[in-house]
Design an enzyme around this catalytic site. Structure first.
Site, mmCIF file in Angstrom:
data_model
loop_
_atom_site.group_PDB
_atom_site.id
_atom_site.type_symbol
_atom_site.label_atom_id
_atom_site.label_comp_id
_atom_site.label_asym_id
_atom_site.label_seq_id
_atom_site.Cartn_x
_atom_site.Cartn_y
_atom_site.Cartn_z
ATOM 1 N N SER A 87 4.146 2.396 8.110
ATOM 2 C CA SER A 87 3.782 1.360 7.141
ATOM 3 C C SER A 87 5.012 0.791 6.440
ATOM 4 O O SER A 87 5.944 1.527 6.100
ATOM 5 C CB SER A 87 2.842 1.942 6.085
ATOM 6 O OG SER A 87 1.610 2.288 6.637
ATOM 7 N N GLY A 88 4.982 -0.509 6.209
ATOM 8 C CA GLY A 88 6.071 -1.177 5.505
ATOM 9 C C GLY A 88 7.223 -1.573 6.394
ATOM 10 O O GLY A 88 8.048 -2.418 6.022
ATOM 11 N N ASP A 121 -0.920 -7.442 1.558
ATOM 12 C CA ASP A 121 -0.257 -6.133 1.582
ATOM 13 C C ASP A 121 1.244 -6.313 1.801
ATOM 14 O O ASP A 121 1.766 -6.094 2.896
ATOM 15 C CB ASP A 121 -0.876 -5.271 2.684
ATOM 16 C CG ASP A 121 -0.352 -3.842 2.667
ATOM 17 O OD1 ASP A 121 0.244 -3.450 1.656
ATOM 18 O OD2 ASP A 121 -0.553 -3.138 3.678
ATOM 19 N N HIS A 158 0.808 -1.223 0.000
ATOM 20 C CA HIS A 158 0.000 0.000 0.000
ATOM 21 C C HIS A 158 0.842 1.275 0.000
ATOM 22 O O HIS A 158 0.316 2.367 -0.243
ATOM 23 C CB HIS A 158 -1.006 -0.010 1.163
ATOM 24 C CG HIS A 158 -0.449 0.394 2.484
ATOM 25 N ND1 HIS A 158 -0.083 -0.505 3.469
ATOM 26 C CD2 HIS A 158 -0.201 1.620 3.007
ATOM 27 C CE1 HIS A 158 0.353 0.142 4.523
ATOM 28 N NE2 HIS A 158 0.291 1.437 4.278
#
Length: 303
Positions: A245-246, A148, A99
Site C-alpha cells: 500500500s502507498g 485514498d 489508508h
C-alpha cells in the site's frame, strides 16, 4: 530489524554520493544500468524463481532499481517495521496512500527509509528521515477507499544520488492509457494472507486494465471510482498485496527512458485473484491536489 536498528546501520554506512550529486530538476530517472527493464516477462511466464521470494508473482529487485521508492516504518510494527510504501516526489515530500494512517494517532513515530532495497543490508546509499507532517486528502473515506492519497513532509530534505532519485508524477496531459511498460514494487506480502513480509524489495510487471472493464459486473461491480487506475492481469497471478500500500504503479514513458508514477497502491480483493486486479489512486487525477498541498503546506510549516 526495527527502525532504530536500521538508523544505526545507516549512520555507520553514511551517504554515498553517486553519479548524481543532487536532484537537479530531474525526475523518473533510473541509474544507467536500468535504462532498459531489468526483467521482461508477461503473465504465464512465471517459471523463473532463482530461489527468491516474490510482490505476488514477482521477483526480487536489484539494488537501486527503483530509486524513488521508500519504506514507511513504524516502531510498533513487529519484525522489519515496514508499514507502507511511498514515492519520493521532491527532496522532502513523499506520496503515499491515506489508508496507511488509519487508526494512527501519532505520525511523529513514523520513519521513512529512502534508497534501500534490502532492510537488513540497506547499503551505503540509504537514508532515514522522520516525518514533519502528514497531509491526508480531505475527502478520504476509509470505508470505500475513495480519495485514498496522502503526502508526507520529511523533517529535512534528502540528497539525490545513484540510490535516491525523485519520481515523476503523471501530468494532466500524459496519455496514461497508452503506456505499455508498467511495473509495481514493494515490500508487501508475497502471498495472500502471508504473515512474513520480504526483506528485499519485490517487483513485477503489470498491465493497465481498462477502467470500464475493471468496474464491470464480473469484476469490481461498480466499486471503482473515476480517480482510480486498475492494473494486473485478467487471469490474476501477479499483483500487489498487503504491505505494498502507498507504493507506486510506475510506467515508462513511451518515447523516453524516464518513468512516471501513475498510481498509488490502494486496495484489491485478496491478492492476485482473477478479475480482481490491484486498484490504485490516479496521480494524474490528483496532480493539482498534490502540487497545491506541497506548496501551501510547505509554506505553513516553514520556520
Amino acid at each position: 530489524m526495527n527502525w532504530l536498528s536500521l538508523l544505526v546501520l545507516l549512520t555507520v554506512a553514511g551517504l554515498a554520493h553517486g553519479t548524481w550529486d543532487n536532484c537537479g530538476g530531474t525526475c523518473g530517472l533510473r541509474p544507467p544500468q536500468y535504462v532498459y527493464s531489468p526483467i521482461t516477462y508477461s503473465y504465464g511466464d512465471m517459471a523463473y524463481d532463482y530461489g527468491m521470494t516474490r510482490v505476488v508473482g514477482g521477483a526480487s529487485a536489484a539494488e537501486a532499481a527503483w530509486p524513488w521508492l521508500v519504506s514507511i516504518q513504524h516502531p510498533w510494527i513487529g519484525g522489519l517495521g515496514h508499514l507502507c510504501g511511498g514515492s519520493l516526489i521532491s527532496p522532502d515530500w513523499v506520496l503515499t496512500a491515506a489508508h496507511c494512517f488509519d487508526g494512527m494517532s501519532n505520525a511523529s513515530l513514523v520513519s521513512v527509509v529512502i534508497g534501500a532495497t534490502q532492510f537488513t543490508q540497506p547499503g551505503p546509499g540509504a537514508a532515514v528521515r522522520s516525518v514533519k507532517q502528514v497531509v491526508l486528502h480531505q475527502y478520504y473515506n476509509p470505508i470505500d477507499y475513495s480519495y485514498d492519497i496522502a503526502l508526507m513532509q520529511l523533517d529535512h530534505p534528502v540528497q539525490c544520488s545513484s540510490y535516491i532519485q525523485l519520481a515523476c508524477v503523471a501530468e494532466p496531459t500524459l496519455r496514461v492509457s497508452e503506456l505499455i511498460n508498467c511495473w509495481v514494487a514493494g515490500w508487501g506480502a508475497t502471498a495472500a494472507r502471508s504473515q512474513d513480509p520480504p526483506d528485499r524489495l519485490q517487483e513485477a510487471k503489470v498491465q493497465l486494465i481498462d477502467l470500464q472493464l475493471c468496474n464491470s459486473s464480473d469484476w469490481y461491480a461498480g466499486s471503482i471510482f473515476a480517480h482510480n487506475v486498475c492494473a494486473g492481469y485478467p487471469q490474476g497471478g501477479i499483483d500487489t498485496c498487503q504491505g505494498d500500500s502507498g507504493g507506486p504503479l510506475m510506467c515508462q514513458d513511451n518515447n523516453a527512458d524516464f518513468w512516471w508514477v501513475i498510481g498509488v497502491t490502494s486496495w484489491g480483493k485478496g491478492c492476485a485473484r482473477a478479475m480482481q486486479p490491484g486498484v490504485y489512486s490516479s496521480t494524474q487525477y490528483f496532480y493539482d491536489w498534490i502540487d497545491y498541498n506541497m506548496r501551501v503546506k510547505a509554506m505553513k510549516s516553514a520556520p
